[in-house]
Design a protein around this motif. Structure first.
Motif: not given
Length: 644
Positions: A513-523
């Motif tokens: 399995x794989x898990x990807x986490x990102x912090x993303x600007x709303x825009x």
């Protein structure tokens, strides 16, 4: 092919012609008893459409005889292990081989064929056994059934038959074999359950029962198998329902593979839809106008918000939930206790303790919100959903379902999100007695709606009939490990006030399995989401984008359509696999599973333990929704945490 059967004594020419039919089709296997025994199958046919216990007969046996034949057939194949999963015995069908086949009704626990219809009946329907799995099962059965002789449409078997294990031993698990079995298509692994699950399919309950456990433990799979097993033993109708309106249609396609010949007797319908149909059938007047109830709340809120809006950490949605799920959802009609019934002033607001309401605040809720709302509905002569549920409960208590209306079994999925009134309704649908065949399936940790209860509050006795599943069969290890990090009420009850088993303590049996986490600007979220889906490598049919709200879901639907992706709202998904990306809110995706899940959520920078009041209640709900979203994924999760 008849020549292959010549060495068996005692077969008539017609019986040889019957038995030669499966042997003329690729990938079919036949196990024939060399010395026939009364009240037992003469042979087993195993191929892509399933397992059939074949019975030669000139007339239809009575129901007791058919039951004895089925019990004998199931006993013959019970305990067979393939890849460490056990074959589910009730998946076989009893087939009568007759000179002149009788017409089979939907409630008959058997199939009936003659020489002209045998082939089409045997081959008709979706295949749920691969050619390899059919051969493996035939070999395992051959090793068990020493009185039977194995014939195959393939080349004569030369490989040594595998050793058949009678019991499943956890200490003997081999990760590669288990992974291989569980990674197979839905219709295959649903037919080979782990013993923990299989034992719950066959256990006898003498009244309402409860299956609980964390996400991915197979609660609903086991419930569907219990329905399929009963359908093959009992002529009555069955009902599968849920407060989550999308779930019944989603699970109907899976059930059709388990019990194709009982599909007409098993109803899959949302609880609100069932209620509206029932009231109309009984002639109980109601007028459901969603816009009118929304207007009634909006008008009441205009006057109530100056008082209730000051309560720390609350907004209009908080009080709308208080009205619909705490007051009306619990069937509360008085402010003070009256005639032995609790009023709003003294009830325990389970699950909403973050905002403790004092007497003056409860009076404000009652006088400024509930009573004006209810008066507005009555003035316009309309009902909301809670009114329909209450009317159905009252009607069933006065006039229970008769012999033509009742159900042999009622299954309620995602029961933790039902209101107390809805619990009382499903109990009445099942008969309302202490021996009602009612199965409640749910997990307190996956509750995504406000309000709470215990089964005892609803008057549903389940003492000694509660079972907990603990092993995660859905999520691959990396996906499960990530989901276990979500701080989502890691102390929950078992739906009846006792300690529950939570996702954090569950163990995965699927590696990888794989898990990807990102912090993303709303825009930038739309661009990031499209890029992530493109780069994931998953086909559209395996992907779901799960949001917190319907409004967010519509936004991402449009973004994906602009990018050229085919999209289907989760509310319209029925469990089939069209080549589209499914998009919807957590509430629409509950109970479903996908190869890959893309989830957009809000960052919670403060630990739940440091939050108070309505902020804590909201944060816990958001965390539970995220946990539900992530545990829909089998192989891959992509999580975007939004920031400004």
């Amino acid at each position: 092919m008849e020549q292959q059967l010549d060495r068996l004594p005692g077969l008539t020419p017609q019986q040889r012609r019957f038995l030669s039919v499966p042997l003329m089709e690729n990938g079919w296997h036949l196990l024939v008893e060399s010395v026939g025994q009364p009240a037992r199958p003469a042979a087993f046919a195993i191929g892509r459409t399933g397992v059939y216990a074949l019975v030669f007969t000139d007339s239809v046996p009575d129901r007791a005889q058919v039951r004895g034949i089925r019990e004998s057939a199931e006993s013959s194949l019970r305990g067979l292990v393939l890849d460490r999963g056990q074959f589910v015995p009730h998946m076989l069908d009893v087939m009568l081989l007759m000179a002149n086949a009788v017409k089979v009704e939907a409630h008959d626990p058997f199939l009936a064929v003659d020489e002209s219809t045998f082939r089409d009946t045997l081959l008709n329907g979706d295949g749920w056994l691969s050619r390899q799995r059919a051969r493996e099962l035939a070999a395992a059965a051959d090793a068990r059934l020493t009185r039977f002789e194995w014939f195959s449409s393939d080349d004569a078997p030369t490989a040594e038959a595998p050793v058949v294990e009678e019991l499943f031993a956890a200490a003997d698990l081999q990760e590669g074999e288990r992974d291989k079995a569980l990674g197979r298509p839905f219709q295959d692994w649903m037919t080979f359950l782990d013993p923990e699950q299989l034992s719950l399919v066959t256990v006898n309950f003498n009244g309402p029962a409860r299956f609980s456990g964390p996400a991915g433990t197979g609660k609903t799979v086991v419930a569907l198998h219990r329905m399929a097993q009963l359908a093959k033993q009992h002529p009555g109708r069955m009902l599968f329902t849920s407060f989550v309106k999308t779930l019944p249609a989603y699970h109907q396609s899976g059930y059709a593979r388990l019990a194709p010949h009982a599909a007409e007797r098993t109803e899959f319908i949302g609880l609100h839809a069932w209620t509206a149909r029932f009231l109309a059938h009984r002639g109980v007047p109601f007028r459901l106008v969603k816009e009118a109830s929304e207007d009634a709340f909006a008008r009441a809120w205009v006057k109530a918000r100056d008082v209730l809006g000051r309560v720390d950490g609350t907004d209009h949605q908080y009080w709308q939930d208080e009205l619909h799920r705490v007051i009306k959802g619990r069937g509360i009609t008085t402010f003070k206790d009256e005639n032995g019934r609790r009023g709003y002033r003294s009830i325990k607001r389970t699950g909403r303790e973050g905002v403790p309401l004092f007497n003056t605040q409860r009076e404000a809720v009652w006088n400024l919100l509930f009573e004006p709302y209810q008066a507005r509905l009555e003035h316009r002569g309309v009902d909301d959903f809670n009114d329909l549920i209450r009317k159905a409960v009252d009607e069933l208590r006065a006039r229970p379902l008769d012999d033509f209306e009742n159900y042999a079994m009622v299954v309620v999925d995602e029961v933790q999100d039902c209101t107390l009134l809805e619990l009382q309704l499903v109990h009445q649908i099942a008969g309302g007695e202490s021996n009602a065949q009612l199965l409640l399936v749910g997990d307190g940790q996956q509750q995504v709606y406000a309000g709470g209860w215990t089964l005892s509050d609803a008057g549903i006795p389940i003492v000694g009939r509660g079972r907990v599943l603990r092993t995660n069969y859905r999520n691959r290890e990396t996906v499960l490990n990530y989901a276990q990090r979500i701080e989502a009420a890691n102390t929950v009850d078992d739906l009846d006030g006792g300690p529950g088993f939570v996702l954090r303590d569950s163990e995965a049996v699927l590696s990888g399995g794989r898990a990807v986490e990102k912090s993303v600007h709303r825009n930038a979220i739309e661009t990031e989401l499209i890029a992530a889906i493109t780069e994931s490598g998953f086909s559209n049919s395996e992907i779901a984008v799960i949001t917190h709200t319907p409004q967010e879901a519509r936004t991402y639907e449009k973004a994906l359509e602009r990018a050229g992706f085919p999209v289907l709202p989760l509310v319209d998904y029925d469990g089939t696999q069209p080549d589209v990306i499914k998009v919807g809110s957590v509430r629409r995706g509950k109970g479903m599973d996908f190869g890959a899940v893309f989830h957009i959520t809000e960052s919670i920078d403060v630990p739940l333990s440091e939050l108070t009041g309505g902020e804590r209640d909201r944060a816990e709900t958001l965390a539970r929704q995220t946990l539900v979203a992530l545990t829909r994924a089998r192989d891959y999760i992509w999580v975007a945490y939004l920031h400004d």
